[in-house]
Scaffold this active site. Structure first.
Site, PDB file in Angstrom:
ATOM      1  N   THR A 103      66.920  39.084 -24.732  1.00 34.94           N
ATOM      2  CA  THR A 103      67.578  39.686 -25.898  1.00 34.94           C
ATOM      3  C   THR A 103      66.568  40.427 -26.773  1.00 34.94           C
ATOM      4  OG1 THR A 103      69.340  38.041 -25.910  1.00 34.94           O
ATOM      5  CG2 THR A 103      68.916  39.191 -27.965  1.00 34.94           C
ATOM      6  N   SER A 142      75.770  44.099 -23.221  1.00 36.20           N
ATOM      7  CA  SER A 142      75.115  42.878 -23.642  1.00 36.20           C
ATOM      8  C   SER A 142      73.715  42.916 -23.044  1.00 36.20           C
ATOM      9  CB  SER A 142      75.879  41.661 -23.119  1.00 36.20           C
ATOM     10  OG  SER A 142      75.081  40.493 -23.149  1.00 36.20           O
ATOM     11  N   THR A 143      72.821  42.104 -23.599  1.00 36.09           N
ATOM     12  CA  THR A 143      71.535  41.933 -22.915  1.00 36.09           C
ATOM     13  C   THR A 143      71.765  41.511 -21.470  1.00 36.09           C
ATOM     14  OG1 THR A 143      70.372  41.314 -24.945  1.00 36.09           O
ATOM     15  CG2 THR A 143      69.412  40.542 -22.868  1.00 36.09           C
ATOM     16  N   ASN A 144      72.838  40.753 -21.248  1.00 39.92           N
ATOM     17  CA  ASN A 144      73.054  40.116 -19.955  1.00 39.92           C
ATOM     18  C   ASN A 144      73.484  41.070 -18.853  1.00 39.92           C
ATOM     19  OD1 ASN A 144      72.485  37.970 -21.580  1.00 39.92           O
ATOM     20  ND2 ASN A 144      74.577  37.189 -21.630  1.00 39.92           N
ATOM     21  N   HIS A 190      41.287  29.587  18.306  1.00 38.16           N
ATOM     22  CA  HIS A 190      40.665  28.351  17.805  1.00 38.16           C
ATOM     23  C   HIS A 190      39.224  28.596  17.345  1.00 38.16           C
ATOM     24  CE1 HIS A 190      44.009  26.066  19.670  1.00 38.16           C
ATOM     25  NE2 HIS A 190      43.870  26.941  20.655  1.00 38.16           N
ATOM     26  N   SER A 320      23.882  39.502  -4.931  1.00 32.18           N
ATOM     27  CA  SER A 320      23.288  38.284  -5.458  1.00 32.18           C
ATOM     28  C   SER A 320      22.349  38.600  -6.614  1.00 32.18           C
ATOM     29  CB  SER A 320      22.522  37.545  -4.361  1.00 32.18           C
ATOM     30  OG  SER A 320      21.832  36.429  -4.884  1.00 32.18           O
ATOM     31  N   LYS A 326      20.882  41.067  -0.456  1.00 29.04           N
ATOM     32  CA  LYS A 326      22.145  40.476  -0.011  1.00 29.04           C
ATOM     33  C   LYS A 326      23.323  41.324  -0.482  1.00 29.04           C
ATOM     34  CE  LYS A 326      24.400  35.965   0.383  1.00 29.04           C
ATOM     35  NZ  LYS A 326      25.772  36.287   0.016  1.00 29.04           N
ATOM     36  N   GLU A 333      37.249  39.862  -0.216  1.00 27.84           N
ATOM     37  CA  GLU A 333      37.341  38.698  -1.104  1.00 27.84           C
ATOM     38  C   GLU A 333      38.341  38.922  -2.235  1.00 27.84           C
ATOM     39  OE1 GLU A 333      32.771  36.947  -0.569  1.00 27.84           O
ATOM     40  OE2 GLU A 333      33.304  38.114  -2.346  1.00 27.84           O
TER      41      GLU A 333
END
Length: 470
Positions: A103, A142-144, A190, A320, A326, A333
């Site tokens: 609302t 209505s908001t609804n 695996h 790093s 590195k 990520e």
């Protein structure tokens, strides 16, 4: 009150509003009540444009059915056009997290449109006797019904944007497929050596995954075109002319070029938020697959000396603060992290949908916030992953081929030619001696080199026999 403020009143009393503000008293109260996420409506401009489009359609429909005079209709339409053109968005100051089933958002929209329309008509802000936020801007609504309809328009926009970004990522995978073509590498199950494959096959599989999710999102997007305008409070249509719902849907189709239509059951449509759950579930599926792909890229690019080292991904930044030289896989990520967040979003949306009671779900604001957030993040992920990682991937081709030729898994390709027992013996000997399958077969004169080379050629080792014959 002074020259820098104007006075407005509502059910709870009077308040002073900044004289230059286009919002009104109900927006001010909501601003004070809901200081939760500090993410404001204006941070999702497509939602404001969508709401303005809904209000414009409502004004035109109300004029068509004879309950709104032309002068007020024209002023409301002009004010809505300003919002659609990205004007006055700084006036949408309410937190995305709010009680009241949206609302406050609806009233923020009504008040800004009303005060801009008053200016267009030559009046001062707050002179609501000439054009009122509730009586005229919110007429037959209505908001609804207006909030979920605007939400669906905004979601459609965000879905369209996401689908375009998914195309970019699919294109990157397919380009990499063509670039790497038939270059051999080891497939793994695996996390253990399995059988050879090509890098082209791997990247084609990634493209296929995203294509499948694109199709699902396109399918659920179609559900967004069912709207409940004219439902008003609970779906009974109280205070709305009987011909208003279809008229409003018709106008909305004309304004957007999209196939919006009125639900057959407005009471069901007003309380049921399952479309948001369906869309969120598809976003979760996409996030799950993107994260899996990011995991695969990150794992196979591990190293550079002590990891798998099959791929080299673009170096984006030093990795790093203590280890010189590195470089970390920062793009995969960040894709993982964003996907984790989207999976959590899906749980929130499911809980919010389930918690709706009786004829209205009051938790649509948190669903809106999370769907917008998820769609924006996924769009950004797809483009970033494509342009800042996938496009620049290189293959350590010689190393990968050496792994294939020296790998125990190579014996699987020889099995149809030497039989299971002989192949098992060769595999055991290679494992115990550290020698290669290739050399053992030649040493034992089980096959001549020409035949062996033909068997382990990419074409003969990584495609089904029927496909080769075709």
């Amino acid at each position: 009150m002074n020259s820098s403020t104007r006075n407005e009143h509502d059910l709870l009393g009077d308040r002073d509003i900044p004289s230059d503000a286009y919002y009104g008293i109900q927006t001010l109260r909501a601003y004070e009540n809901f200081n939760i996420s500090k993410v404001r409506l204006h941070q999702f401009s497509p939602f404001i444009r969508a709401f303005a489009t809904v209000k414009k359609a409502a004004a035109i429909a109300n004029h068509k059915v004879g309950v709104l005079e032309e002068k007020r209709k024209d002023a409301i339409v002009a004010a809505c056009d300003d919002l659609i053109a990205d004007k006055l968005h700084d006036q949408f100051i309410i937190d995305m997290f709010q009680g009241g089933a949206g609302t406050s958002t609806n009233m923020n929209v009504n008040e800004v449109i009303a005060n801009r329309a008053l200016e267009i008509m030559g009046h001062e802000k707050g002179e609501y006797q000439y054009l009122h936020p509730n009586n005229h801007v919110n007429l037959s609504q209505s908001t609804n019904d207006s909030y979920p309809t605007a939400l669906k328009l905004a979601l459609d926009f965000y879905c369209e944007r996401l689908l375009g970004k998914m195309d970019i990522l699919i294109g990157s995978f397919l380009n990499k497929k063509e670039e790497l073509g038939h270059r051999l590498k080891m497939g793994r199950t695996h996390l253990q050596d399995a059988v050879p494959m090509t890098a082209g096959q791997e990247f084609n599989a990634f493209a296929t995954m995203i294509k499948a999710e694109k199709k699902r999102i396109e399918q659920v997007r179609e559900l967004l075109y069912e709207i409940n305008m004219g439902a008003t409070a609970i779906g009974t249509g109280i205070n709305a002319p009987s011909n208003y719902p279809e008229t409003c849907a018709e106008v909305l189709r004309e304004l957007t070029g999209k196939p919006y239509y009125t639900s057959d059951d407005l009471i069901q449509a007003t309380q049921d938020t399952s479309v948001y759950v369906a869309l969120s579930g598809n976003l979760r599926l996409l996030a799950t697959r993107l994260s899996k792909i990011a995991n695969d890229i990150r794992l196979q690019s591990s190293g550079p000396r002590a990891g798998l080292g099959q791929y080299r991904i673009p170096q984006m930044q030093p990795g790093s603060s203590i280890m010189p030289g590195k470089v970390n896989p920062v793009i995969p990520e960040v894709v993982n992290q964003a996907c984790f967040h989207i999976m959590g979003i899906d749980h929130t949306i499911a809980m919010a949908s389930e918690a709706g009671q009786l004829q209205l779900n009051v938790f649509e604001p948190v669903m809106a916030f999370n769907l917008f957030t998820g769609l924006v993040m996924l769009s950004n992920i797809c483009e970033t992953f494509a342009k800042r990682c996938i496009d620049g991937i290189e293959m350590n081709e010689d190393y990968c081929r050496e792994q294939v030729l020296s790998n125990i898994g190579l014996v699987t390709a020889l099995n149809p030619h030497l039989g299971y027992e002989v192949s098992t013996r060769i595999a055991k000997k290679a494992q115990e001696s550290g020698g290669s399958i290739y050399n053992i077969v030649l040493e034992e004169k089980l096959l001549d080199q020409e035949t062996l080379d033909q068997i382990i050629s990419p074409e003969n080792m990584v495609y089904p026999l029927l496909q080769r014959k075709a």
